[in-house]
Design a protein around this motif. Sequence first.
Motif, mmCIF file in Angstrom:
data_model
loop_
_atom_site.group_PDB
_atom_site.id
_atom_site.type_symbol
_atom_site.label_atom_id
_atom_site.label_comp_id
_atom_site.label_asym_id
_atom_site.label_seq_id
_atom_site.Cartn_x
_atom_site.Cartn_y
_atom_site.Cartn_z
ATOM 1 N N ALA A 31 0.855 -1.177 0.000
ATOM 2 C CA ALA A 31 0.000 0.000 0.000
ATOM 3 C C ALA A 31 0.892 1.228 0.000
ATOM 4 O O ALA A 31 2.077 1.172 0.367
ATOM 5 C CB ALA A 31 -0.926 0.001 1.204
ATOM 6 N N ARG A 32 0.284 2.334 -0.397
ATOM 7 C CA ARG A 32 1.003 3.599 -0.483
ATOM 8 C C ARG A 32 0.010 4.715 -0.208
ATOM 9 O O ARG A 32 -1.146 4.632 -0.613
ATOM 10 C CB ARG A 32 1.590 3.730 -1.891
ATOM 11 N N THR A 33 0.453 5.760 0.466
ATOM 12 C CA THR A 33 -0.402 6.898 0.738
ATOM 13 C C THR A 33 -0.063 8.024 -0.231
ATOM 14 O O THR A 33 1.096 8.439 -0.334
ATOM 15 C CB THR A 33 -0.222 7.391 2.189
ATOM 16 N N ASP A 34 -1.074 8.475 -0.961
ATOM 17 C CA ASP A 34 -0.937 9.612 -1.874
ATOM 18 C C ASP A 34 -2.001 10.632 -1.536
ATOM 19 O O ASP A 34 -3.196 10.302 -1.520
ATOM 20 C CB ASP A 34 -1.131 9.160 -3.339
ATOM 21 N N ASN A 35 -1.580 11.862 -1.255
ATOM 22 C CA ASN A 35 -2.522 12.950 -0.943
ATOM 23 C C ASN A 35 -3.524 12.551 0.138
ATOM 24 O O ASN A 35 -4.710 12.817 0.030
ATOM 25 C CB ASN A 35 -3.264 13.406 -2.205
ATOM 26 N N LYS A 53 -3.798 3.754 -1.022
ATOM 27 C CA LYS A 53 -4.122 2.895 -2.160
ATOM 28 C C LYS A 53 -3.437 1.552 -1.938
ATOM 29 O O LYS A 53 -2.248 1.498 -1.649
ATOM 30 C CB LYS A 53 -3.668 3.504 -3.478
ATOM 31 N N VAL A 54 -4.214 0.482 -2.068
ATOM 32 C CA VAL A 54 -3.709 -0.879 -1.878
ATOM 33 C C VAL A 54 -3.431 -1.497 -3.241
ATOM 34 O O VAL A 54 -4.229 -1.374 -4.166
ATOM 35 C CB VAL A 54 -4.727 -1.740 -1.098
ATOM 36 N N TYR A 55 -2.298 -2.163 -3.326
ATOM 37 C CA TYR A 55 -1.892 -2.838 -4.555
ATOM 38 C C TYR A 55 -1.822 -4.337 -4.278
ATOM 39 O O TYR A 55 -1.088 -4.773 -3.394
ATOM 40 C CB TYR A 55 -0.510 -2.348 -5.014
ATOM 41 N N SER A 56 -2.586 -5.116 -5.049
ATOM 42 C CA SER A 56 -2.546 -6.569 -4.852
ATOM 43 C C SER A 56 -1.199 -7.131 -5.296
ATOM 44 O O SER A 56 -0.759 -8.157 -4.814
ATOM 45 C CB SER A 56 -3.683 -7.263 -5.596
ATOM 46 N N GLN A 104 10.202 0.871 -0.155
ATOM 47 C CA GLN A 104 9.831 1.833 0.884
ATOM 48 C C GLN A 104 10.315 3.241 0.551
ATOM 49 O O GLN A 104 9.677 4.218 0.927
ATOM 50 C CB GLN A 104 10.351 1.374 2.245
ATOM 51 N N THR A 105 11.413 3.351 -0.172
ATOM 52 C CA THR A 105 11.890 4.697 -0.573
ATOM 53 C C THR A 105 10.906 5.360 -1.532
ATOM 54 O O THR A 105 10.902 6.569 -1.677
ATOM 55 C CB THR A 105 13.294 4.635 -1.224
ATOM 56 N N TYR A 106 10.056 4.562 -2.168
ATOM 57 C CA TYR A 106 9.005 5.081 -3.050
ATOM 58 C C TYR A 106 7.653 5.141 -2.329
ATOM 59 O O TYR A 106 6.633 5.429 -2.949
ATOM 60 C CB TYR A 106 8.878 4.191 -4.295
ATOM 61 N N GLY A 107 7.640 4.811 -1.046
ATOM 62 C CA GLY A 107 6.412 4.890 -0.254
ATOM 63 C C GLY A 107 5.577 3.627 -0.236
ATOM 64 O O GLY A 107 4.451 3.642 0.265
ATOM 65 N N PHE A 108 6.078 2.533 -0.780
ATOM 66 C CA PHE A 108 5.344 1.265 -0.791
ATOM 67 C C PHE A 108 5.722 0.442 0.449
ATOM 68 O O PHE A 108 6.893 0.144 0.659
ATOM 69 C CB PHE A 108 5.669 0.453 -2.045
#
Length: 161
Positions: free
Chosen positions: A3-7, A11-14, A36-40
């Motif tokens: 998952a990643r947080t944007d604004n 958002k969850v990615y399967s 993780q450096t990209y926020g995932f």
Amino acid sequence: MKARTDNGQIKVYSSTPKNWGAVICGFDTFSDSKLQTYGFYNVEDIRTTHSDFDDRIHNIGELSFDTDNNVYKYAKTNKTFSQSLAELKTQKIANLKHIYHRELGKTDWIVTKHLELGISVPQETQDARATLRTECNDHETAINAKSTKSSVVTYDLPNLN
């Protein structure tokens, strides 16, 4: 899952995307620390977060980021049951009786045949049927002793197959 947080939105990615930003190919092969450096970040399984999670009485709640552990976690919420405690008990007992009725049905023909012929039902059959009726009554008593909806819902009926 990642998952990643944007604004402010999670958002969850399967599965990890193959491409991300300037990375045209192979993004999905990056290590967790690189992702993780990209926020995932990993999404923790609800049963890891809440070992007592039972989907019969719980819902999966909102997803949030656990900054202490660098992982996304789902909250656990209790289900609300529209039926009353008495209605849940009645339904559970009806299911219980169906199970035992089906099991008793396996020997109904023996009883019927012997009664039609005017001979005694074999003791072994009588004992097996009496045991089934006793077990059913014991389960019914246990269900009726429950004092919460969740305890009725999570009461495991026997599997006689």
